[in-house]
Write a protein that holds these residues in place. Structure first.
Motif, PDB file in Angstrom:
ATOM      1  N   PHE A 110       0.858  -1.178   0.000  1.00  0.00           N
ATOM      2  CA  PHE A 110       0.000   0.000   0.000  1.00  0.00           C
ATOM      3  C   PHE A 110       0.900   1.235   0.000  1.00  0.00           C
ATOM      4  O   PHE A 110       1.991   1.204   0.576  1.00  0.00           O
ATOM      5  CB  PHE A 110      -0.906  -0.022   1.237  1.00  0.00           C
ATOM      6  CG  PHE A 110      -2.010   0.985   1.183  1.00  0.00           C
ATOM      7  CD1 PHE A 110      -3.116   0.770   0.371  1.00  0.00           C
ATOM      8  CD2 PHE A 110      -1.952   2.151   1.925  1.00  0.00           C
ATOM      9  CE1 PHE A 110      -4.143   1.707   0.305  1.00  0.00           C
ATOM     10  CE2 PHE A 110      -2.958   3.091   1.866  1.00  0.00           C
ATOM     11  CZ  PHE A 110      -4.064   2.866   1.052  1.00  0.00           C
ATOM     12  N   PRO A 111       0.495   2.348  -0.649  1.00  0.00           N
ATOM     13  CA  PRO A 111       1.384   3.512  -0.806  1.00  0.00           C
ATOM     14  C   PRO A 111       2.037   4.026   0.469  1.00  0.00           C
ATOM     15  O   PRO A 111       3.115   4.623   0.414  1.00  0.00           O
ATOM     16  CB  PRO A 111       0.454   4.561  -1.414  1.00  0.00           C
ATOM     17  CG  PRO A 111      -0.529   3.768  -2.214  1.00  0.00           C
ATOM     18  CD  PRO A 111      -0.762   2.512  -1.426  1.00  0.00           C
ATOM     19  N   THR A 112       1.420   3.806   1.627  1.00  0.00           N
ATOM     20  CA  THR A 112       2.051   4.202   2.891  1.00  0.00           C
ATOM     21  C   THR A 112       3.460   3.661   3.028  1.00  0.00           C
ATOM     22  O   THR A 112       4.385   4.363   3.445  1.00  0.00           O
ATOM     23  CB  THR A 112       1.211   3.685   4.082  1.00  0.00           C
ATOM     24  OG1 THR A 112       0.138   4.583   4.323  1.00  0.00           O
ATOM     25  CG2 THR A 112       2.028   3.575   5.363  1.00  0.00           C
ATOM     26  N   VAL A 113       3.648   2.385   2.702  1.00  0.00           N
ATOM     27  CA  VAL A 113       4.875   1.680   3.057  1.00  0.00           C
ATOM     28  C   VAL A 113       6.089   2.197   2.284  1.00  0.00           C
ATOM     29  O   VAL A 113       7.101   2.571   2.893  1.00  0.00           O
ATOM     30  CB  VAL A 113       4.679   0.159   2.906  1.00  0.00           C
ATOM     31  CG1 VAL A 113       5.979  -0.585   3.159  1.00  0.00           C
ATOM     32  CG2 VAL A 113       3.583  -0.311   3.865  1.00  0.00           C
ATOM     33  N   PRO A 114       6.059   2.252   0.943  1.00  0.00           N
ATOM     34  CA  PRO A 114       7.235   2.793   0.247  1.00  0.00           C
ATOM     35  C   PRO A 114       7.480   4.258   0.575  1.00  0.00           C
ATOM     36  O   PRO A 114       8.643   4.702   0.641  1.00  0.00           O
ATOM     37  CB  PRO A 114       6.895   2.596  -1.235  1.00  0.00           C
ATOM     38  CG  PRO A 114       5.420   2.435  -1.287  1.00  0.00           C
ATOM     39  CD  PRO A 114       5.036   1.767  -0.007  1.00  0.00           C
ATOM     40  N   PHE A 115       6.413   5.005   0.791  1.00  0.00           N
ATOM     41  CA  PHE A 115       6.557   6.425   1.127  1.00  0.00           C
ATOM     42  C   PHE A 115       7.298   6.587   2.457  1.00  0.00           C
ATOM     43  O   PHE A 115       8.211   7.408   2.589  1.00  0.00           O
ATOM     44  CB  PHE A 115       5.160   7.057   1.207  1.00  0.00           C
ATOM     45  CG  PHE A 115       5.146   8.550   1.216  1.00  0.00           C
ATOM     46  CD1 PHE A 115       5.855   9.285   0.282  1.00  0.00           C
ATOM     47  CD2 PHE A 115       4.397   9.231   2.155  1.00  0.00           C
ATOM     48  CE1 PHE A 115       5.830  10.670   0.284  1.00  0.00           C
ATOM     49  CE2 PHE A 115       4.362  10.618   2.171  1.00  0.00           C
ATOM     50  CZ  PHE A 115       5.083  11.338   1.233  1.00  0.00           C
ATOM     51  N   LEU A 116       6.925   5.770   3.432  1.00  0.00           N
ATOM     52  CA  LEU A 116       7.549   5.868   4.748  1.00  0.00           C
ATOM     53  C   LEU A 116       9.010   5.440   4.716  1.00  0.00           C
ATOM     54  O   LEU A 116       9.886   6.132   5.255  1.00  0.00           O
ATOM     55  CB  LEU A 116       6.768   5.021   5.745  1.00  0.00           C
ATOM     56  CG  LEU A 116       7.196   5.139   7.206  1.00  0.00           C
ATOM     57  CD1 LEU A 116       5.982   5.056   8.120  1.00  0.00           C
ATOM     58  CD2 LEU A 116       8.202   4.039   7.591  1.00  0.00           C
ATOM     59  N   TRP A 117       9.298   4.300   4.068  1.00  0.00           N
ATOM     60  CA  TRP A 117      10.688   3.835   4.057  1.00  0.00           C
ATOM     61  C   TRP A 117      11.584   4.754   3.224  1.00  0.00           C
ATOM     62  O   TRP A 117      12.778   4.880   3.520  1.00  0.00           O
ATOM     63  CB  TRP A 117      10.765   2.396   3.576  1.00  0.00           C
ATOM     64  CG  TRP A 117      10.160   1.439   4.562  1.00  0.00           C
ATOM     65  CD1 TRP A 117       9.136   0.567   4.349  1.00  0.00           C
ATOM     66  CD2 TRP A 117      10.542   1.279   5.933  1.00  0.00           C
ATOM     67  NE1 TRP A 117       8.844  -0.127   5.502  1.00  0.00           N
ATOM     68  CE2 TRP A 117       9.695   0.285   6.489  1.00  0.00           C
ATOM     69  CE3 TRP A 117      11.517   1.873   6.751  1.00  0.00           C
ATOM     70  CZ2 TRP A 117       9.798  -0.118   7.817  1.00  0.00           C
ATOM     71  CZ3 TRP A 117      11.609   1.473   8.078  1.00  0.00           C
ATOM     72  CH2 TRP A 117      10.758   0.490   8.594  1.00  0.00           C
ATOM     73  N   LYS A 118      11.017   5.397   2.233  1.00  0.00           N
ATOM     74  CA  LYS A 118      11.796   6.407   1.504  1.00  0.00           C
ATOM     75  C   LYS A 118      12.192   7.532   2.450  1.00  0.00           C
ATOM     76  O   LYS A 118      13.322   8.038   2.415  1.00  0.00           O
ATOM     77  CB  LYS A 118      10.973   6.954   0.338  1.00  0.00           C
ATOM     78  CG  LYS A 118      11.709   8.011  -0.487  1.00  0.00           C
ATOM     79  CD  LYS A 118      10.840   8.507  -1.634  1.00  0.00           C
ATOM     80  CE  LYS A 118      11.564   9.574  -2.447  1.00  0.00           C
ATOM     81  NZ  LYS A 118      10.710  10.091  -3.561  1.00  0.00           N
ATOM     82  N   GLY A 119      11.259   7.943   3.308  1.00  0.00           N
ATOM     83  CA  GLY A 119      11.565   8.987   4.275  1.00  0.00           C
ATOM     84  C   GLY A 119      12.655   8.585   5.246  1.00  0.00           C
ATOM     85  O   GLY A 119      13.515   9.404   5.605  1.00  0.00           O
TER      86      GLY A 119
END
Length: 380
Positions: A110-119
């Motif tokens: 879900f888009p949350t996961v890659p967005f968070l780990w990118k951060g």
């Protein structure tokens, strides 16, 4: 439909107004929620600080009820308003220093996961994204990406787009071999698929109430394997995470339960609302729910294939959760027309059909009759 499921069906008023097969997006709300709203309203209208004593007990009770539902120990679950908040807070517990700084994930998250780990890349986390094939994850390929440089494995149990399940057992085994920890996003599976965190030996499991658990939209949870609790020192917690927050003294240490990953003042209403659906699920039992779900989704796939619609979701029982994703000409427009006609579904790159334990096979057939007719109209 057996008598237990028929009795529970009466607890969901929306089923009297439409054909609701949209639980992968938002589960139907049980009528018992109305009494919770009324009780909460009266508490606010007649406010006394003593209300917090009951609210605190309700919140702790709900967290332990969720733990029981997934066969976790008391004190192993904490809740907050959404999965992103909990995953982000959990991520602050780790040092991302080379050589063990990799976070292995997949392109199905879900888009949350890659967005968070990118951060978290700014703190040294190196995301390793394992590609899928035709919307499904090859566990051998995933395990091959997990090595001694891996700190965390972060993956979805079921795809939000297709409902395809990942076999967690080999992933957990490989992670243990190299000393990595596994974070499972079960938002799209818990409540539709039986989950036993003790049997799996999972390190962390995240989920939420508002889909298959028939709860509030502001209630997510995080399970932590108890043996790990003392090692977790989160950087982004609030006063409720303290060992004894209600004495209102300066916090000296975190709680010795999963509550150490809580934030500030808890969202008590969502937990009270979500307790209603959770109790209905527990009353029916996950084996019964899973068997009924497989019957209903099999009927959807059978009817779709007969009509020439492309089924994206895996056919094998062990490889799918509770949703069936379909692709065909004009599927987005068909989904819109179906909803307008009172056949409630959703579209996320494919038309998604998600029967739950309160639905009947007759409803599934009515839905599929309408869907096939709309698809043929779109093609004509």
């Amino acid at each position: 439909m057996d008598t237990t499921l028929s009795a529970v069906r009466a607890e969901f008023p929306i089923l009297e107004k439409c054909t609701y097969l949209n639980s992968n997006s938002t589960g139907a709300f049980p009528r018992g929620m109305e009494a919770v709203f009324q009780r909460y309203s009266q508490t606010l209208l007649n406010w006394r600080d003593e209300a917090w004593e009951g609210w605190w007990a309700d919140w702790l009770g709900y967290m332990d009820a969720v733990a029981r539902f997934i066969n976790g120990a008391p004190g192993s679950v904490v809740t907050d308003t959404n999965l992103t908040t909990l995953l982000g807070r959990l991520a602050t517990c780790f040092d991302y220093q080379s050589p063990r700084n990799r976070v292995v994930t997949t392109d199905l998250e879900f888009p949350t996961v890659p967005f968070l780990w990118k951060g978290f890349g700014r703190y040294g986390a190196e995301a390793v994204v394992v590609p899928s094939e035709n919307g499904r994850m090859d566990e051998e390929r995933l395990c091959a990406a997990i090595d001694e440089r891996t700190l965390l494995v972060s993956l979805a149990h079921a795809s939000f787009a297709t409902g395809a399940l990942v076999d967690l057992a080999p992933v957990l085994k490989r992670a243990r071999e190299v000393g990595a920890l596994v974070i499972v996003d079960a938002y799209q599976s818990v409540g539709a698929v039986p989950i036993d965190v003790e049997a799996l030996g999972v390190d962390f499991l995240l989920g939420g109430a508002h889909k298959w658990m028939c709860g509030s939209t502001e209630s997510a949870f995080l399970y932590v394997r108890p043996a790990l609790l003392s090692s977790l020192r989160p950087a982004a917690t609030g006063w409720i995470a303290g060992e004894n927050p209600l004495n209102f003294e300066p916090a000296r240490d975190w709680a010795n339960t999963a509550r150490r990953l809580a934030s500030g003042t808890p969202a008590v209403l969502p937990s009270q609302l979500s307790r209603v659906g959770l109790e209905l699920l527990a009353q029916v039992g996950m084996p019964t729910i899973r068997a009924h779900s497989l019957r209903c989704t099999a009927r959807v796939m059978e009817r779709a294939e007969e009509a020439g619609l492309t089924v994206v979701t895996p056919r094998q029982d062990s490889r799918r959760a509770g949703v069936v994703a379909l692709r065909f000409q004009g599927d987005a427009e068909v989904a819109r027309r179906m909803v307008a006609r009172g056949f409630i579904c959703s579209y996320r790159g494919a038309l998604r059909v998600a029967p739950h334990f309160y639905n009947t096979l007759e409803e599934v057939d009515r839905f599929m009759d309408a869907l096939v007719a709309e698809a043929r109209r779109e093609k004509a």
